[in-house]
Design an enzyme around this catalytic site. Structure first.
Site, PDB file in Angstrom:
ATOM      1  N   ARG A  13     118.774 -15.289  50.700  1.00  0.00           N
ATOM      2  CA  ARG A  13     117.443 -14.818  50.314  1.00  0.00           C
ATOM      3  C   ARG A  13     116.897 -13.777  51.305  1.00  0.00           C
ATOM      4  O   ARG A  13     115.904 -13.107  51.027  1.00  0.00           O
ATOM      5  CB  ARG A  13     116.487 -16.004  50.236  1.00  0.00           C
ATOM      6  CG  ARG A  13     115.353 -15.896  49.221  1.00  0.00           C
ATOM      7  CD  ARG A  13     114.178 -15.002  49.578  1.00  0.00           C
ATOM      8  NE  ARG A  13     113.226 -14.847  48.488  1.00  0.00           N
ATOM      9  CZ  ARG A  13     112.088 -15.510  48.383  1.00  0.00           C
ATOM     10  NH1 ARG A  13     111.743 -16.394  49.302  1.00  0.00           N
ATOM     11  NH2 ARG A  13     111.278 -15.274  47.361  1.00  0.00           N
ATOM     12  N   SER A  14     117.545 -13.607  52.419  1.00  0.00           N
ATOM     13  CA  SER A  14     117.037 -12.744  53.480  1.00  0.00           C
ATOM     14  C   SER A  14     117.474 -11.299  53.293  1.00  0.00           C
ATOM     15  O   SER A  14     118.663 -10.991  53.394  1.00  0.00           O
ATOM     16  CB  SER A  14     117.535 -13.248  54.838  1.00  0.00           C
ATOM     17  OG  SER A  14     117.399 -12.264  55.834  1.00  0.00           O
TER      18      SER A  14
END
Length: 216
Positions: A13-14
């Site tokens: 998700r980063s």
């Protein structure tokens, strides 16, 4: 001189993990270096209240900054469609049902078991953050796995049937990250020293060269 090794703690998700990964991978091709992927669940899973309790400007600045960094580095970037985390970006509320992130992170850990975690993370993050719509459908993930030298059917079956053990390994990754002295991603750890962020890669290389890092 033996091959040097490092760990990278990383999240699907980063966006900053995405921006760093192709450069981590390039380091392993340029230098006599092994980097082991240690995937962790993102803050939205580990600390669901993070987005609600953080400063109101945090999210807007982060979105502006990672796009700016991508432009500076010449790396394609686009909003993920779908986002690996189901979240209402207006209210910052994290959905109870999360259909993507558990599957992704378990796949990443299954790839790491086979020594191909970094390559898999690189290929998949290019789909998620590089503009591939519906990256979770069709043969997108299978293609990414193949480019990383993996049998997708094999790791997908493992992610489904060995989920409990994979989650234990992912939790151990998080514990190792915190023991190394940080909590966020991407963090590269070399010889017990953490280098947090996509903007600390050159500093990490400098430190590894002090330890004898050699070109291939």
């Amino acid at each position: 001189m033996p091959t040097l090794s490092a760990d990278v703690f990383w999240s699907f998700r980063s966006p900053y993990s995405y921006l760093a990964t192709r450069r981590y991978r390039a380091l392993t091709q340029e230098y006599d270096l092994t980097i082991t992927l240690r995937p962790v669940y993102p803050l939205a899973i580990r600390r669901p209240d993070f987005f609600e309790t953080n400063h109101p400007n945090w999210l807007g600045y982060t979105m502006r900054d990672f796009v700016r960094v991508a432009q500076y580095l010449g790396i394609p970037v686009a909003p993920p469609r779908p986002d690996p985390i189901a979240q209402n970006m207006l209210t910052r509320q994290i959905a109870a049902d999360q259909p993507y992130i558990f599957r992704l992170t378990r796949l990443g850990q299954a790839a790491a078991r086979r020594g191909a975690g970094l390559a898999f993370a690189d290929e998949v993050s290019r789909l998620i953050w590089g503009g591939t719509e519906n990256w979770h459908e069709g043969d997108h993930l299978a293609g990414a796995a193949a480019r990383a030298g993996l049998d997708f059917a094999q790791i997908e079956a493992e992610a489904a049937t060995d989920a409990e053990a994979l989650d234990a390994e992912i939790a151990a990754n998080q514990q190792a990250l915190e023991k190394a002295g940080h909590w966020g991603v991407p963090t590269l750890v070399f010889d017990g020293e953490p280098f947090f962020g996509q903007d600390r890669i050159d500093l990490a290389v400098w430190r590894m060269k002090q330890a004898g890092l050699e070109s291939r």
